[in-house]
Structure formats: structure tokens, C-alpha cells
Design an enzyme around this catalytic site. Sequence first.
Site, mmCIF file in Angstrom:
data_model
loop_
_atom_site.group_PDB
_atom_site.id
_atom_site.type_symbol
_atom_site.label_atom_id
_atom_site.label_comp_id
_atom_site.label_asym_id
_atom_site.label_seq_id
_atom_site.Cartn_x
_atom_site.Cartn_y
_atom_site.Cartn_z
ATOM 1 N N ASP A 27 -32.466 -13.823 25.928
ATOM 2 C CA ASP A 27 -33.614 -14.157 25.098
ATOM 3 C C ASP A 27 -34.503 -12.924 24.990
ATOM 4 O O ASP A 27 -34.243 -11.896 25.611
ATOM 5 C CB ASP A 27 -34.379 -15.385 25.619
ATOM 6 C CG ASP A 27 -35.044 -15.145 26.965
ATOM 7 O OD1 ASP A 27 -35.302 -13.977 27.323
ATOM 8 O OD2 ASP A 27 -35.311 -16.124 27.676
ATOM 9 N N HIS A 35 -36.305 -11.497 28.481
ATOM 10 C CA HIS A 35 -35.589 -11.077 29.683
ATOM 11 C C HIS A 35 -34.541 -10.023 29.331
ATOM 12 O O HIS A 35 -33.985 -10.020 28.239
ATOM 13 C CB HIS A 35 -34.893 -12.272 30.352
ATOM 14 C CG HIS A 35 -35.846 -13.293 30.881
ATOM 15 N ND1 HIS A 35 -36.349 -14.307 30.097
ATOM 16 C CD2 HIS A 35 -36.396 -13.443 32.113
ATOM 17 C CE1 HIS A 35 -37.177 -15.050 30.822
ATOM 18 N NE2 HIS A 35 -37.225 -14.548 32.048
ATOM 19 N N SER A 93 -38.777 -14.002 37.397
ATOM 20 C CA SER A 93 -37.414 -14.247 36.922
ATOM 21 C C SER A 93 -36.669 -12.963 36.574
ATOM 22 O O SER A 93 -35.443 -12.917 36.629
ATOM 23 C CB SER A 93 -37.445 -15.168 35.695
ATOM 24 O OG SER A 93 -38.226 -14.607 34.660
#
Length: 439
Positions: free
Chosen positions: A342, A345, A45
Site C-alpha cells: 500500500d 508501507h 508497523s
Amino acid sequence: MGSMCIAMAPRTLLLLIGCQLALGFNEPLNVVSHLSDDWFLFGDSRSDCSYVENNGHPAFDWLDLPQELCHSGKISAKSGNSLFKSFHFTDWYNYTGEGDQVIFYEGVNFSPSHGFKCLAEGDNKRWMGNKARFYALVYKKMAYYRSLSFVNVSYSYGGKAKPTAICKDNTLTLNNPTFISKESNYVDYYYESDANFTLEGCDEFIVPLCVFNGHSRGSSSDPANKYYMDSQMYYNMDTGVFYGFNSTLDVGNTAQNPGLDLTCIYYALTPGNYKAVSLEYLLTIPSKAICLRKPKRFMPVQVVDSRWNNAKHSDNMTAVACQTPYCLFRNTSSGYNGSTHDVHHGGFHFRKLLSGLLYNVSCIAQQGAFFYNNVSSQWPVLGYGQCPTAANIEFIAPVCLYDPLPVILLGVLLGIAVLIIVFLLFYFMTDSGVRLHEA
């Protein structure tokens, strides 16, 4: 600055030494980078631009990857996934990529925070060991291959029993290897079973060979309710080579004797016809393989530490797997701290580390990336490319051969400087003696 140092070297050796040591010129950069545009990155991600674009994260704050590289065609990444997870489980992504310089920034999506176990009384530590062995082979092989992709492996089994999903938890179901159930005409698992499979279309195939590492209890249909020792092997029918091992530990799947879980060894197999054989308990067959293609001249892979913020439990298995000379590990001195989205990340220090992907460098080495190829305050360790203090560096496993010409030239310059100093001292001493005599 580098040109000035080189131009002044014939005039004074001290200035050259000053440029190299006192000023710390051309220090290694703590970034992941590349020698040319022929590179590729496998990620999750933190480098999955499609996920960001489809979910509208402002200013791409979700990513560690520079936004400019999103449509470069040099990234294969999937949010929530990893090579290891895709290799073993039904939740998978078809990672595919090719490059001379290969970079990995993934792995965190299968970690102790997930706590995966095959069985209720299994052992997640077994899976951490599997993860380390898997990545060790992937990193080593990708130092010699350009292309990585996933392929399915078909098999032929002569019995009537069907595959069974014996290894799963609440979120993951293992489907590589495939488990074949017990044949109904046998009262227990004490029988030999086998299946044929063929590997074709790739230069090499990475496949798993897994056994339960202890005493496995038979199914409810087993009237003796016995315990069994797992034993698996692959046999290359073209070459006659065997690959295999047995379970050896005294562990089970009960609260009183826990720890029974899969131990996997990973093999790089050549194309050919194979037979999977079980001497006791369940027959396992590879259902997926990593396809390695296009051999290349040796080029070490680079691995960026893949971990969570301290709020989640991470592991260091990619670091354990990344060993020199075939792998160079990149890390930061601080923990992972995400930015506006968050804590997991958009970490500032990891963004800085990946910013090196925006430009080419002259040399990659164990200490980091060297931007220039002339002189440096540090001699590159396990350097590759056009490295400082050497005109040419080649890797002949596992020794780096450095061009001795710069060292020879420095020696010549030093010798000339000494001769000049001696000559000037002699000249001035002689001249002073003549003047005193005349006076």
C-alpha cells in the site's frame, strides 16, 4: 581513496584540498546508523517483523526496516501503535528496549488523520501539542539513559468514588491519567481531593499531568449545572516539591463555545512518595509511566520522520520535539510513497534511509552519518564518535571539542611547503645568475 589522499598530503597540499573539496570525499550519508552494535530502535508497523511474518506479506514489502534485522533483538515495534498512544490509552504495547544509541521511527499512529478529541466539542490540536511535549521529553531523557520501558503506577484513594472513562472517542479510551469521579456526598465539584502514589524501581519516571484547558460543565447530578476551572498538582512528600498548573482558556464543550480538551505537561520524576491533588473538578492520577534506567554518557538519539503518504493527514510533532543537541532528525526530500502493498508501507526512500542500520559508521552528526573518520568535504555539525578532520570528538553540552592536531599538522605542512618553494626559487635564481656570469 582516503589512504591515497593521506599518503600524498606531505607531497602536495593541493591534492589534499582537492580530495576534500573538489571530489567531495566522505560526504555525510542521509541514513540513520550507529557507531557500534550497542543500539536499539523503537518502531511501528514499518519495523514490526512479527506482524509481517504472521500475515504473510511477500518479500517483506510491508517493512521499511531491512529484513536482515528482524531477529536481531534490537527492535521493539508494534503495528498500529506508538509510544505516545501506548502511554495514554488502553490500546497499548509494552515497548521495551535498551542501547547506547537509541533510534525512534514511530509516532504516525496518533496523528490528525485520527482526529482524536476527549469530548465531542474538543480540540485535536491540543493533542498534537501534547504529542510534541511528550516526545520532546522522551528524546531528551533517552540521550542520557540506556533503557526505556513501561510500568504501571498504583495509587491509594480514600474516597468512595471510582475511576471514570471521561476521555474517549470511537476507537480510543484514555486511561493515563486516571480520572476519579465526583464523590456523591458533594453537590458540586468545589472541593479538594487527593490520592497518594509511589514511584519506585526506576532512575526516573515520565508521567503526565493533565487539565481540561477551559470551563468544564458539571455532571447531571450537579443541581447548579455550573462550570469549573480544572486545577491539578503533584506533590513530592519526600522533598516538598510541587508540580502543577491550572486551566486558563475561555473555551467550553458546546457548539457555541468549543475547544475544551486536555492539555498535558510531562514531568520526569525521581523515585519517591507523591500526592496527587485536585483543587476543583476531577482528580487525576498517573496510571502508567515510562521507566528510565541505566544512566549513560551523553549520546543523542536519532529520530526518523514518521508520516503517512500524502493521502492521509500527517503532523510534524516528532520533528518539533527533536531538537539539538540531544536529538538528530532524519528525513527524506520526497514524500512517503509505499511500494507493492500500500502507499503507507515499504517506501523506497525510507528503506534507503534505514539501510544504514546494517552497518556501523565512524561518526553521526546533524548532517547525517560519516562512514570514514579521516577527511571529509563537510565539517560535522554536532558530531559524535570518531569524526572526520578530528582524531577525537567529545560532547560537553552543548559544545563540540575538536582535536586541533590535524589542523596544526596542516599548518606545519603548509609552512614547510612555503619554505621549500622559497628555497627552490632562491636556488634557481642564484644558479641562473652564476650561469649568466660564466657566459
